[in-house]
Every structure is written in structure tokens, then in C-alpha cells.
Motif scaffolding. Structure first.
Motif, PDB file in Angstrom:
ATOM      1  N   THR A  28       0.829  -1.211   0.000  1.00  0.00           N
ATOM      2  CA  THR A  28       0.000   0.000   0.000  1.00  0.00           C
ATOM      3  C   THR A  28       0.862   1.258   0.000  1.00  0.00           C
ATOM      4  O   THR A  28       1.834   1.364   0.747  1.00  0.00           O
ATOM      5  CB  THR A  28      -0.937   0.029   1.219  1.00  0.00           C
ATOM      6  OG1 THR A  28      -1.733  -1.171   1.234  1.00  0.00           O
ATOM      7  CG2 THR A  28      -1.867   1.222   1.167  1.00  0.00           C
ATOM      8  N   TYR A  29       0.470   2.202  -0.859  1.00  0.00           N
ATOM      9  CA  TYR A  29       1.124   3.511  -0.996  1.00  0.00           C
ATOM     10  C   TYR A  29       0.206   4.569  -0.379  1.00  0.00           C
ATOM     11  O   TYR A  29      -1.020   4.478  -0.486  1.00  0.00           O
ATOM     12  CB  TYR A  29       1.358   3.798  -2.476  1.00  0.00           C
ATOM     13  CG  TYR A  29       1.781   5.205  -2.825  1.00  0.00           C
ATOM     14  CD1 TYR A  29       3.134   5.527  -2.952  1.00  0.00           C
ATOM     15  CD2 TYR A  29       0.845   6.209  -3.049  1.00  0.00           C
ATOM     16  CE1 TYR A  29       3.533   6.817  -3.290  1.00  0.00           C
ATOM     17  CE2 TYR A  29       1.235   7.492  -3.387  1.00  0.00           C
ATOM     18  CZ  TYR A  29       2.580   7.799  -3.507  1.00  0.00           C
ATOM     19  OH  TYR A  29       2.961   9.064  -3.840  1.00  0.00           O
ATOM     20  N   GLN A  30       0.808   5.577   0.241  1.00  0.00           N
ATOM     21  CA  GLN A  30       0.000   6.645   0.847  1.00  0.00           C
ATOM     22  C   GLN A  30       0.727   7.982   0.715  1.00  0.00           C
ATOM     23  O   GLN A  30       1.947   8.059   0.876  1.00  0.00           O
ATOM     24  CB  GLN A  30      -0.263   6.343   2.324  1.00  0.00           C
ATOM     25  CG  GLN A  30      -1.235   7.286   3.002  1.00  0.00           C
ATOM     26  CD  GLN A  30      -1.512   6.859   4.433  1.00  0.00           C
ATOM     27  OE1 GLN A  30      -0.767   7.183   5.352  1.00  0.00           O
ATOM     28  NE2 GLN A  30      -2.593   6.098   4.615  1.00  0.00           N
ATOM     29  N   SER A  32       0.133  12.274   1.838  1.00  0.00           N
ATOM     30  CA  SER A  32      -0.698  13.210   2.596  1.00  0.00           C
ATOM     31  C   SER A  32       0.005  14.555   2.700  1.00  0.00           C
ATOM     32  O   SER A  32       1.232  14.616   2.892  1.00  0.00           O
ATOM     33  CB  SER A  32      -0.972  12.666   4.003  1.00  0.00           C
ATOM     34  OG  SER A  32      -1.690  13.605   4.780  1.00  0.00           O
ATOM     35  N   THR A  37      -5.458  13.038   2.373  1.00  0.00           N
ATOM     36  CA  THR A  37      -4.675  11.809   2.418  1.00  0.00           C
ATOM     37  C   THR A  37      -5.227  10.826   1.390  1.00  0.00           C
ATOM     38  O   THR A  37      -6.444  10.606   1.327  1.00  0.00           O
ATOM     39  CB  THR A  37      -4.717  11.165   3.811  1.00  0.00           C
ATOM     40  OG1 THR A  37      -4.157  12.079   4.766  1.00  0.00           O
ATOM     41  CG2 THR A  37      -3.926   9.862   3.842  1.00  0.00           C
ATOM     42  N   PHE A  38      -4.335  10.254   0.590  1.00  0.00           N
ATOM     43  CA  PHE A  38      -4.729   9.280  -0.428  1.00  0.00           C
ATOM     44  C   PHE A  38      -3.996   7.971  -0.148  1.00  0.00           C
ATOM     45  O   PHE A  38      -2.769   7.949  -0.050  1.00  0.00           O
ATOM     46  CB  PHE A  38      -4.388   9.793  -1.830  1.00  0.00           C
ATOM     47  CG  PHE A  38      -5.026  11.112  -2.157  1.00  0.00           C
ATOM     48  CD1 PHE A  38      -6.290  11.160  -2.722  1.00  0.00           C
ATOM     49  CD2 PHE A  38      -4.368  12.296  -1.875  1.00  0.00           C
ATOM     50  CE1 PHE A  38      -6.888  12.375  -3.015  1.00  0.00           C
ATOM     51  CE2 PHE A  38      -4.957  13.520  -2.161  1.00  0.00           C
ATOM     52  CZ  PHE A  38      -6.224  13.563  -2.727  1.00  0.00           C
ATOM     53  N   THR A  39      -4.763   6.888  -0.020  1.00  0.00           N
ATOM     54  CA  THR A  39      -4.216   5.574   0.273  1.00  0.00           C
ATOM     55  C   THR A  39      -4.564   4.641  -0.883  1.00  0.00           C
ATOM     56  O   THR A  39      -5.739   4.471  -1.216  1.00  0.00           O
ATOM     57  CB  THR A  39      -4.775   5.024   1.592  1.00  0.00           C
ATOM     58  OG1 THR A  39      -4.482   5.956   2.650  1.00  0.00           O
ATOM     59  CG2 THR A  39      -4.170   3.672   1.933  1.00  0.00           C
ATOM     60  N   SER A 102       4.422   7.455   1.857  1.00  0.00           N
ATOM     61  CA  SER A 102       4.746   6.203   2.543  1.00  0.00           C
ATOM     62  C   SER A 102       4.464   4.992   1.658  1.00  0.00           C
ATOM     63  O   SER A 102       3.566   5.016   0.818  1.00  0.00           O
ATOM     64  CB  SER A 102       3.932   6.075   3.832  1.00  0.00           C
ATOM     65  OG  SER A 102       4.089   7.200   4.668  1.00  0.00           O
ATOM     66  N   PHE A 145       1.664  -0.015   7.794  1.00  0.00           N
ATOM     67  CA  PHE A 145       2.014   1.323   8.283  1.00  0.00           C
ATOM     68  C   PHE A 145       2.290   1.308   9.789  1.00  0.00           C
ATOM     69  O   PHE A 145       1.907   2.216  10.519  1.00  0.00           O
ATOM     70  CB  PHE A 145       0.931   2.351   7.944  1.00  0.00           C
ATOM     71  CG  PHE A 145       0.744   2.554   6.463  1.00  0.00           C
ATOM     72  CD1 PHE A 145       1.717   3.193   5.707  1.00  0.00           C
ATOM     73  CD2 PHE A 145      -0.384   2.071   5.817  1.00  0.00           C
ATOM     74  CE1 PHE A 145       1.566   3.357   4.338  1.00  0.00           C
ATOM     75  CE2 PHE A 145      -0.541   2.232   4.449  1.00  0.00           C
ATOM     76  CZ  PHE A 145       0.436   2.886   3.706  1.00  0.00           C
ATOM     77  N   THR A 185       7.921  -0.278   6.513  1.00  0.00           N
ATOM     78  CA  THR A 185       7.310   0.943   5.997  1.00  0.00           C
ATOM     79  C   THR A 185       8.407   1.954   5.683  1.00  0.00           C
ATOM     80  O   THR A 185       9.249   2.245   6.536  1.00  0.00           O
ATOM     81  CB  THR A 185       6.329   1.553   7.007  1.00  0.00           C
ATOM     82  OG1 THR A 185       5.301   0.590   7.311  1.00  0.00           O
ATOM     83  CG2 THR A 185       5.678   2.810   6.445  1.00  0.00           C
TER      84      THR A 185
END
Length: 235
Positions: A28-30, A32, A37-39, A102, A145, A185
Motif C-alpha cells: 500500500t502507498y499513501q 498526505s 490523504t490518499f491511500t 509512505s 504502516f 514501511t
């Protein structure tokens, strides 16, 4: 009676499978900016890459006129026993912004300690004092995360110089304890004090084998070249 005996055999098998074959959490990429915030999970609708083990995301929000981010892990690179993370970004901003980017993956395994090496390189073309920081976390609770207390592996940065644009590069190393199931992470923080462009490439490897050290050096050189090329495109 036969049905009861059959049930007595089947139930333990089903219970065993249910408790031992749960799928690992998805890469998973995130990103913010502290407001939005985009996950994005691997192969989810917002992932522009069709390849397993690679997440590609782009969007505009707040002062970010363009964000292009790529996160890469297993099965594309690395393995359960020898993890690798690549976290790359191209950012064009219309004003000051503090971006946290992240990449997280779970279910790595090992025993004892791992020799992690982490490096970041890139170019910032923004107001003087703008910085880039790269941090790595490992969570023995195996949480996606997982960056809570006791999970920090190492940090390089904040990286900055007075003249703009500037090329930055930094690295750190540590040998934390690992176990049969842990998460990793990678976190890049880009802190821009004004409008401008940033291009960065961050790499994490388990350097337990000499080949991984060579890979880190080659990858960092590639990341720097990629950063320069994309900085020219977005300037």
C-alpha cells in the motif's frame, strides 16, 4: 455416527487452514499533505500500474499541482527473506507544502537481526531551506504502516543546502531484530517552503548478502538519474 466421525476430522482441518493461510496485507502507498490523504493498495482502482508489486499514483490537491508517486516491493523486487522497497516521487507545487509519502508491506520473515541499508537522492527546486527526509520502520506486530514507538530503523535527513536548485543524497543503516512476521514501511517527507519542483528516489534493501549492497549502489545511481531527468521535464 459416520457423519459425526467425519465432522471430527474435517473441523480441525478447516480450523487449521483458517488460522494459518490468511492472505497477507496488500502492498500500500499513501501520500498526505496534512489535509488530504490518499491511500492506494496494489491493483486497486486508483493504482495506475497493472503489475503486482508496483503501485503508481498521480493526483493534484491543495498546493500540489502534480504528484506522481511509485512504490515497488514484492513480488517485483526483493523477497520475503530479503526485502526491498523503492519509493519514487515527482512533485510540482504552487506554494509551500509538507508531503508525507509512505510505502508499506507486511509478512516479511527472518530470525535474529537484519542489516538494512536505506538511501535517498534527488533534486529540490524550491525556496531555500526546503528539505527531504527518508525514514524506515519495521514492526514486529506486522501491522501495515506500523510506525509506532519502537519501530524506527533509521532516518537520513533533513537534507538541505542553501542554494536552489540543489541535489541531495543521504543514507543510513541499522541492524534491528526481526522475526517470523514483520512489516516494513518507508516514509519520505518533502518539505517545500514555496512553489517549485521536487524529484526523489528512495531505496531500502536488506544487505545481508553482498549482492544487496551492490544493488543499493546501482539503484541509488539510477534514482539520481531518474530524478534529474524528471526534474528537467517538470521545470
Amino acid at each position: 455416527m459416520r457423519q459425526q466421525r467425519l465432522a471430527s476430522y474435517v473441523f480441525p482441518i478447516v480450523f487449521f487452514l483458517a488460522t494459518t493461510s490468511a492472505a497477507r496485507a496488500t502492498l500500500t502507498y499513501q501520500v498526505s499533505d496534512g489535509v488530504s490523504t490518499f491511500t492506494v493498495a496494489d491493483n486497486a482502482s486508483a493504482d495506475l500500474s497493472a503489475q503486482a508489486g508496483a503501485v503508481l499514483f498521480t493526483n493534484s490537491f491543495g498546493n500540489v499541482m502534480l504528484n506522481v508517486g511509485t512504490g515497488i516491493s514484492r513480488p517485483m523486487i526483493g523477497s520475503t527473506a530479503l526485502p526491498q522497497h523503492h519509493l519514487d516521487s515527482v512533485i510540482v507545487s504552487t506554494g509551500a507544502v509538507n508531503l508525507t509519502i509512505s510505502l508499506s508491506d507486511t509478512d516479511f520473515s527472518g530470525a535474529g537481526s537484519a542489516n538494512f541499508l536505506a538511501s535517498i537522492g534527488g533534486i529540490i527546486n524550491s525556496a531555500p531551506g526546503s528539505t527531504a527526509t527518508y525514514s524506515v520502520y519495521r514492526d514486529l506486530a506486522n501491522n501495515l504502516f506500523g510506525t509506532g514507538p519502537g519501530t524506527s530503523v533509521c532516518t537520513t535527513g533533513p537534507l538541505s543546502v542553501g542554494s536552489i536548485p540543489f541535489t541531495f543524497a543521504g543514507s543510513c543503516a541499522a541492524a534491528p531484530t526481526i522475526d517470523s512476521a514483520y512489516s516494513l514501511t518507508s516514509v519520505t517527507n518533502i518539505h517545500l517552503l514555496g512553489p517549485g519542483t521536487t524529484s526523489s528516489g528512495a531505496i531500502l534493501v536488506d544487505a545481508s548478502e553482498p549482492a544487496s549492497i551492490i544493488l543499493l549502489g546501482v539503484g541509488l545511481i539510477g534514482a539520481m538519474s531518474w530524478s534529474r531527468r524528471n526534474a528537467r521535464k517538470t521545470a
